[in-house]
Scaffold this motif. Structure first.
Motif, PDB file in Angstrom:
ATOM      1  N   UNK A 285      66.993  39.830 -14.573  1.00 48.63           N
ATOM      2  CA  UNK A 285      66.062  38.562 -15.235  1.00 48.63           C
ATOM      3  C   UNK A 285      66.964  37.481 -15.337  1.00 48.63           C
ATOM      4  N   UNK A 286      68.274  37.559 -15.380  1.00 46.80           N
ATOM      5  CA  UNK A 286      69.030  36.194 -15.473  1.00 46.80           C
ATOM      6  C   UNK A 286      68.843  35.303 -14.350  1.00 46.80           C
ATOM      7  N   UNK A 287      68.985  36.391 -12.812  1.00 46.12           N
ATOM      8  CA  UNK A 287      68.703  35.424 -11.721  1.00 46.12           C
ATOM      9  C   UNK A 287      67.663  34.761 -11.582  1.00 46.12           C
ATOM     10  N   UNK A 288      66.608  35.429 -12.188  1.00 49.13           N
ATOM     11  CA  UNK A 288      65.119  34.901 -12.087  1.00 49.13           C
ATOM     12  C   UNK A 288      65.086  33.841 -12.952  1.00 49.13           C
ATOM     13  N   UNK A 289      65.614  33.591 -14.093  1.00 46.58           N
ATOM     14  CA  UNK A 289      65.673  32.581 -14.950  1.00 46.58           C
ATOM     15  C   UNK A 289      66.409  31.298 -14.226  1.00 46.58           C
ATOM     16  N   UNK A 290      67.664  31.827 -13.814  1.00 51.31           N
ATOM     17  CA  UNK A 290      68.240  30.448 -13.042  1.00 51.31           C
ATOM     18  C   UNK A 290      67.569  29.906 -11.914  1.00 51.31           C
ATOM     19  N   UNK A 291      66.687  30.510 -11.325  1.00 47.93           N
ATOM     20  CA  UNK A 291      65.918  30.064 -10.179  1.00 47.93           C
ATOM     21  C   UNK A 291      64.706  29.324 -10.766  1.00 47.93           C
ATOM     22  N   UNK A 292      64.080  29.818 -11.930  1.00 50.01           N
ATOM     23  CA  UNK A 292      62.884  29.129 -12.559  1.00 50.01           C
ATOM     24  C   UNK A 292      63.307  27.807 -13.133  1.00 50.01           C
ATOM     25  N   UNK A 293      64.441  27.666 -13.604  1.00 54.61           N
ATOM     26  CA  UNK A 293      65.042  26.631 -14.323  1.00 54.61           C
ATOM     27  C   UNK A 293      65.525  25.610 -13.269  1.00 54.61           C
ATOM     28  N   UNK A 294      65.910  25.912 -12.054  1.00 54.57           N
ATOM     29  CA  UNK A 294      66.406  25.176 -11.104  1.00 54.57           C
ATOM     30  C   UNK A 294      65.153  24.192 -10.659  1.00 54.57           C
ATOM     31  N   UNK A 295      63.925  25.031 -10.389  1.00 48.20           N
ATOM     32  CA  UNK A 295      62.794  24.316 -10.106  1.00 48.20           C
ATOM     33  C   UNK A 295      62.580  23.227 -10.987  1.00 48.20           C
ATOM     34  N   UNK A 296      62.772  23.377 -12.095  1.00 51.09           N
ATOM     35  CA  UNK A 296      62.521  22.564 -13.380  1.00 51.09           C
ATOM     36  C   UNK A 296      63.563  21.653 -13.650  1.00 51.09           C
ATOM     37  N   UNK A 297      64.389  21.420 -12.640  1.00 49.56           N
ATOM     38  CA  UNK A 297      65.662  20.523 -12.613  1.00 49.56           C
ATOM     39  C   UNK A 297      66.707  20.829 -13.706  1.00 49.56           C
ATOM     40  N   UNK A 298      66.609  22.117 -14.084  1.00 54.36           N
ATOM     41  CA  UNK A 298      67.718  22.424 -15.004  1.00 54.36           C
ATOM     42  C   UNK A 298      68.969  23.023 -14.749  1.00 54.36           C
ATOM     43  N   UNK A 299      70.008  22.915 -15.353  1.00 53.59           N
ATOM     44  CA  UNK A 299      71.235  23.474 -15.008  1.00 53.59           C
ATOM     45  C   UNK A 299      71.735  24.602 -15.645  1.00 53.59           C
ATOM     46  N   UNK A 300      71.981  25.879 -15.197  1.00 55.45           N
ATOM     47  CA  UNK A 300      72.310  27.062 -16.137  1.00 55.45           C
ATOM     48  C   UNK A 300      73.783  27.132 -16.110  1.00 55.45           C
ATOM     49  N   UNK A 301      74.270  27.793 -17.266  1.00 51.66           N
ATOM     50  CA  UNK A 301      75.810  28.237 -17.508  1.00 51.66           C
ATOM     51  C   UNK A 301      75.445  29.570 -18.270  1.00 51.66           C
ATOM     52  N   UNK A 302      76.302  30.705 -17.967  1.00 48.57           N
ATOM     53  CA  UNK A 302      76.150  31.752 -18.576  1.00 48.57           C
ATOM     54  C   UNK A 302      77.396  32.258 -19.598  1.00 48.57           C
TER      55      UNK A 302
END
Length: 452
Positions: A285-302
């Motif tokens: 699920x975490x990997x999927x969210x990272x991919x989704x937000x990347x397409x929305x121009x978001x940057x993820x930290x865990x």
């Protein structure tokens, strides 16, 4: 002291210092000084107080910890007695086989959470004020919190209520089964009724087993619209996060200025996403969210450990205290809720209202269920600006309702939103609610002047 002979043995005060302390809550409303404060310790004492107050012609205002944001627990009639339930703090039972807990209404939400960890259980509703607010107050306002997106709000966990009506009669509503279809479910009327129907004296709640693992993601965006667009895409992917919180750039800068937590304060918006469940599933699920937000121009930290997660939640829960530290400002705070597909729409509208009025509007909240907390910051002592602030409130409510939203997601109506309730409800709805109140409270003595 006044004539208190009919309620001897019950802690009660008419000292001015006490009356002042109980004449306000966490809202911007100002109440009247009540005549008396009473602190019952059990149901029998509540009954005696209610009967005594009725004979004396006093209005009755039930109160938890005073953390409410809508003025629901403050008196507006000086001929009132505050019935403070804060000393009824006993957890009576934790049933690990039926997954329920029964407790008095003054139990602090956060204390219940800690107690349940001993049994590897948890109670999902977790308002930002969980370290101070009471379960009785949560029931009275149908409190929500960050975990509502996945687990629901207080209403979804209340199985049984013991209540004291204005006659002094004690009624047990609901039951200890999860399913129940036996006539009208009167219990539901009391959840969110803000003390206008009676006093909650005992609560039985459903609790859940603790999840195996929790992970937290911090996602930063260069625009509010991108953050708003990411929310329905995450949920639409089949992932229901434990929490999905939103903070705008003003929140980030404010918290970082006060606490230096290392937040992305240069970002326009941030989402705080938390997942819980089985370990391998969370990784996917975490990997999927990272991919989704990347397409929305978001940057993820865990946040990889407990302390990192707590640091992020400190940021989220520190926003209101940080606002209160602004000595030259006072806030008009409201909460609204919109369908999540209109989240970007409402965020853009709030930003536009702030720019047009030149009044700062700080927004944060539960993006996953569309519940946004709006803080309109005005200069202290500036009456013209305060008037302008309340004009903005009306505009926000009107726009919110026009896009299918509501004027309160979890704070309730109380006093602060009472002038605006006809934006949401037509006259027939209000009259029906008033008729229900008359059935339970024919003399109109239970928390009068609230809601409508």
């Amino acid at each position: 002291m006044k004539d208190l002979t009919l309620i001897n043995g019950i802690e009660i005060s008419d000292e001015k210092e006490d009356l002042i302390c109980y004449s306000y809550d966490a809202s911007y409303s100002k109440g009247s000084l009540p005549e008396l404060i009473a602190w019952p310790k059990n149901t029998e004492e509540i009954v005696r107080i209610v009967k005594w107050a009725t004979n004396k012609g006093l209005k009755i205002v039930p109160r938890g910890a005073g953390t409410g944001m809508a003025g629901g627990a403050i008196p507006i009639n000086s001929r009132s007695i505050i019935v403070s339930l804060e000393k009824m703090r006993e957890i009576l039972e934790v049933n690990t086989k039926n997954f329920t807990t029964t407790l008095q209404p003054g139990v602090i939400n956060g204390e219940l959470q800690k107690e349940l960890t001993i049994y590897e259980l948890f109670y999902p509703p977790d308002p930002a004020s969980l370290d101070y607010c009471t379960i009785g107050g949560n029931v009275a306002t149908n409190a929500g919190g960050p975990r509502a997106i996945k687990y629901g709000v207080t209403r979804n966990y209340v199985l049984e209520l013991e209540t004291v009506l204005s006659t002094g009669g004690v009624f047990t509503l609901g039951g200890k089964t999860f399913k129940r279809v036996t006539g009208y479910e009167i219990k539901e009327l009391f959840i969110g009724s803000e003390g206008t129907l009676g006093i909650i004296s005992k609560v039985t709640l459903r609790v859940l087993p603790q999840p195996e693992e929790v992970i937290t993601l911090l996602v930063s965006f260069d625009s509010i619209e991108s953050a708003g667009d990411a929310v329905p895409k995450i949920i639409g992917s089949g992932i229901i996060p434990r929490t999905l919180e939103f903070l705008d750039s003003s929140c980030l800068q404010l918290v970082e200025t006060n606490y230096e937590l290392g937040l992305p304060s240069a970002s326009e918006a941030m989402l705080l996403v938390e997942l819980d469940g089985e370990v391998n599933s969370l990784k996917r699920q975490g990997e999927k969210i990272v991919d989704i937000v990347r397409k929305c121009k978001g940057e993820t930290q865990v946040a990889t450990d407990y302390y990192s997660r707590e640091n992020l939640w400190k940021a989220r829960r520190s926003i209101s205290p940080c606002i209160l530290k602004m000595k030259d400002k006072e806030k008009i705070n409201i909460d609204i809720a919109v369908p999540i597909d209109n989240l970007s729409t409402i965020l853009k509208k709030l930003n536009k209202l702030s720019i047009e009025s030149k009044i700062p509007i700080i927004c944060f909240g539960h993006a996953g269920d569309g519940n946004i907390h709006v803080n309109i910051l005005i200069n202290k002592g500036n009456e013209e600006e305060k008037k302008q602030g309340f004009e903005i409130v009306k505009k926000i409510f009107e726009f919110t309702v026009s896009i299918g939203g509501v004027i309160s997601g979890e704070h309730g109506i109380g006093i602060t939103k009472k002038p605006y309730i006809d934006i949401q409800l037509d006259r027939k709805h209000i009259e029906l609610m008033q008729a229900i109140k008359r059935v339970f409270d024919p003399k109109g003595i239970m928390n009068p002047g609230k809601i409508f």
